[in-house]
Design a protein around this motif. Sequence first.
Motif, mmCIF file in Angstrom:
data_model
loop_
_atom_site.group_PDB
_atom_site.id
_atom_site.type_symbol
_atom_site.label_atom_id
_atom_site.label_comp_id
_atom_site.label_asym_id
_atom_site.label_seq_id
_atom_site.Cartn_x
_atom_site.Cartn_y
_atom_site.Cartn_z
ATOM 1 N N UNK A 24 27.723 3.582 -20.077
ATOM 2 C CA UNK A 24 27.185 3.849 -21.412
ATOM 3 C C UNK A 24 27.667 2.820 -22.409
ATOM 4 N N UNK A 25 28.939 2.420 -22.315
ATOM 5 C CA UNK A 25 29.474 1.383 -23.207
ATOM 6 C C UNK A 25 28.792 0.048 -22.950
ATOM 7 N N UNK A 26 28.553 -0.283 -21.689
ATOM 8 C CA UNK A 26 27.894 -1.539 -21.363
ATOM 9 C C UNK A 26 26.459 -1.557 -21.858
ATOM 10 N N UNK A 27 25.795 -0.415 -21.806
ATOM 11 C CA UNK A 27 24.410 -0.347 -22.279
ATOM 12 C C UNK A 27 24.350 -0.487 -23.790
ATOM 13 N N UNK A 28 25.374 0.009 -24.487
ATOM 14 C CA UNK A 28 25.399 -0.093 -25.946
ATOM 15 C C UNK A 28 25.852 -1.455 -26.437
ATOM 16 N N UNK A 29 26.498 -2.240 -25.596
ATOM 17 C CA UNK A 29 27.023 -3.534 -26.008
ATOM 18 C C UNK A 29 25.890 -4.522 -26.254
ATOM 19 N N UNK A 30 26.138 -5.399 -27.196
ATOM 20 C CA UNK A 30 25.131 -6.410 -27.522
ATOM 21 C C UNK A 30 25.246 -7.575 -26.543
ATOM 22 N N UNK A 31 24.162 -8.267 -26.332
ATOM 23 C CA UNK A 31 24.170 -9.446 -25.469
ATOM 24 C C UNK A 31 24.962 -10.559 -26.137
ATOM 25 N N UNK A 32 25.670 -11.347 -25.359
ATOM 26 C CA UNK A 32 26.458 -12.431 -25.969
ATOM 27 C C UNK A 32 25.542 -13.474 -26.613
ATOM 28 N N UNK A 33 26.012 -13.968 -27.740
ATOM 29 C CA UNK A 33 25.243 -14.985 -28.450
ATOM 30 C C UNK A 33 25.555 -16.360 -27.875
ATOM 31 N N UNK A 34 24.849 -17.361 -28.368
ATOM 32 C CA UNK A 34 25.085 -18.728 -27.909
ATOM 33 C C UNK A 34 26.480 -19.208 -28.297
ATOM 34 N N UNK A 35 26.942 -18.781 -29.467
ATOM 35 C CA UNK A 35 28.292 -19.172 -29.896
ATOM 36 C C UNK A 35 29.353 -18.538 -28.998
ATOM 37 N N UNK A 36 29.128 -17.282 -28.608
ATOM 38 C CA UNK A 36 30.078 -16.631 -27.693
ATOM 39 C C UNK A 36 30.132 -17.359 -26.359
ATOM 40 N N UNK A 37 28.958 -17.727 -25.849
ATOM 41 C CA UNK A 37 28.916 -18.454 -24.574
ATOM 42 C C UNK A 37 29.587 -19.813 -24.698
ATOM 43 N N UNK A 38 29.383 -20.485 -25.842
ATOM 44 C CA UNK A 38 30.011 -21.800 -26.067
ATOM 45 C C UNK A 38 31.527 -21.659 -26.135
ATOM 46 N N UNK A 39 32.017 -20.629 -26.838
ATOM 47 C CA UNK A 39 33.466 -20.424 -26.934
ATOM 48 C C UNK A 39 34.073 -20.079 -25.573
ATOM 49 N N UNK A 40 33.346 -19.287 -24.795
ATOM 50 C CA UNK A 40 33.850 -18.939 -23.458
ATOM 51 C C UNK A 40 33.889 -20.170 -22.560
ATOM 52 N N UNK A 41 32.863 -21.010 -22.640
ATOM 53 C CA UNK A 41 32.851 -22.233 -21.832
ATOM 54 C C UNK A 41 33.958 -23.187 -22.264
ATOM 55 N N UNK A 42 34.199 -23.283 -23.577
ATOM 56 C CA UNK A 42 35.267 -24.163 -24.071
ATOM 57 C C UNK A 42 36.634 -23.670 -23.623
ATOM 58 N N UNK A 43 36.844 -22.360 -23.664
ATOM 59 C CA UNK A 43 38.135 -21.809 -23.236
ATOM 60 C C UNK A 43 38.336 -22.010 -21.738
ATOM 61 N N UNK A 44 37.271 -21.837 -20.963
ATOM 62 C CA UNK A 44 37.377 -22.046 -19.520
ATOM 63 C C UNK A 44 37.660 -23.504 -19.197
ATOM 64 N N UNK A 45 36.943 -24.402 -19.850
ATOM 65 C CA UNK A 45 37.175 -25.838 -19.624
ATOM 66 C C UNK A 45 38.570 -26.267 -20.035
ATOM 67 N N UNK A 46 39.041 -25.727 -21.149
ATOM 68 C CA UNK A 46 40.380 -26.075 -21.608
ATOM 69 C C UNK A 46 41.434 -25.583 -20.628
ATOM 70 N N UNK A 47 41.226 -24.386 -20.105
ATOM 71 C CA UNK A 47 42.181 -23.861 -19.131
ATOM 72 C C UNK A 47 42.231 -24.692 -17.870
ATOM 73 N N UNK A 48 41.058 -25.075 -17.368
ATOM 74 C CA UNK A 48 41.026 -25.932 -16.173
ATOM 75 C C UNK A 48 41.654 -27.297 -16.464
ATOM 76 N N UNK A 49 41.376 -27.850 -17.632
ATOM 77 C CA UNK A 49 41.916 -29.174 -17.971
ATOM 78 C C UNK A 49 43.439 -29.140 -18.013
ATOM 79 N N UNK A 50 43.992 -28.128 -18.656
ATOM 80 C CA UNK A 50 45.447 -28.066 -18.736
ATOM 81 C C UNK A 50 46.063 -27.748 -17.379
ATOM 82 N N UNK A 51 45.400 -26.912 -16.606
ATOM 83 C CA UNK A 51 45.914 -26.606 -15.269
ATOM 84 C C UNK A 51 45.954 -27.830 -14.384
ATOM 85 N N UNK A 52 44.889 -28.597 -14.395
ATOM 86 C CA UNK A 52 44.874 -29.832 -13.596
ATOM 87 C C UNK A 52 45.866 -30.855 -14.136
ATOM 88 N N UNK A 53 46.011 -30.888 -15.454
ATOM 89 C CA UNK A 53 46.958 -31.844 -16.040
ATOM 90 C C UNK A 53 48.399 -31.458 -15.744
#
Length: 95
Positions: free
Chosen positions: A9-38
């Motif tokens: 029910x909570x998932x059905x009520x939740x709004x779909x992620x916006x483009x900014x949310x997807x961009x922030x998630x991709x940036x955080x994931x990329x940053x994590x991989x970059x620092x991990x590899x570094x």
Amino acid sequence: MSTLSQLAALAADAEAPTADDAKNAAAATGAGYAYGLAAIGPGIGIGYLVGQAVQAMARQPESAGQVQTTMFLGIAFTEALALIGFVVFILLKFV
């Protein structure tokens, strides 16, 4: 109501992620991989460097001071790579 149905029910009520949310998630994931590899490279490098320096000091104790100085310089240069990775992490995350 069971927990699974409440989550559905909570998932059905939740709004779909916006483009900014997807961009922030991709940036955080990329940053994590970059620092991990570094961080992996300097970790391996420092371990190898100190191991070889200890081996050299054990073989020739009279040159331990000179080997120790060279070891510290190598550690500093290798650690700089991890700091560069951290700066890239900050740039990817916040810029």
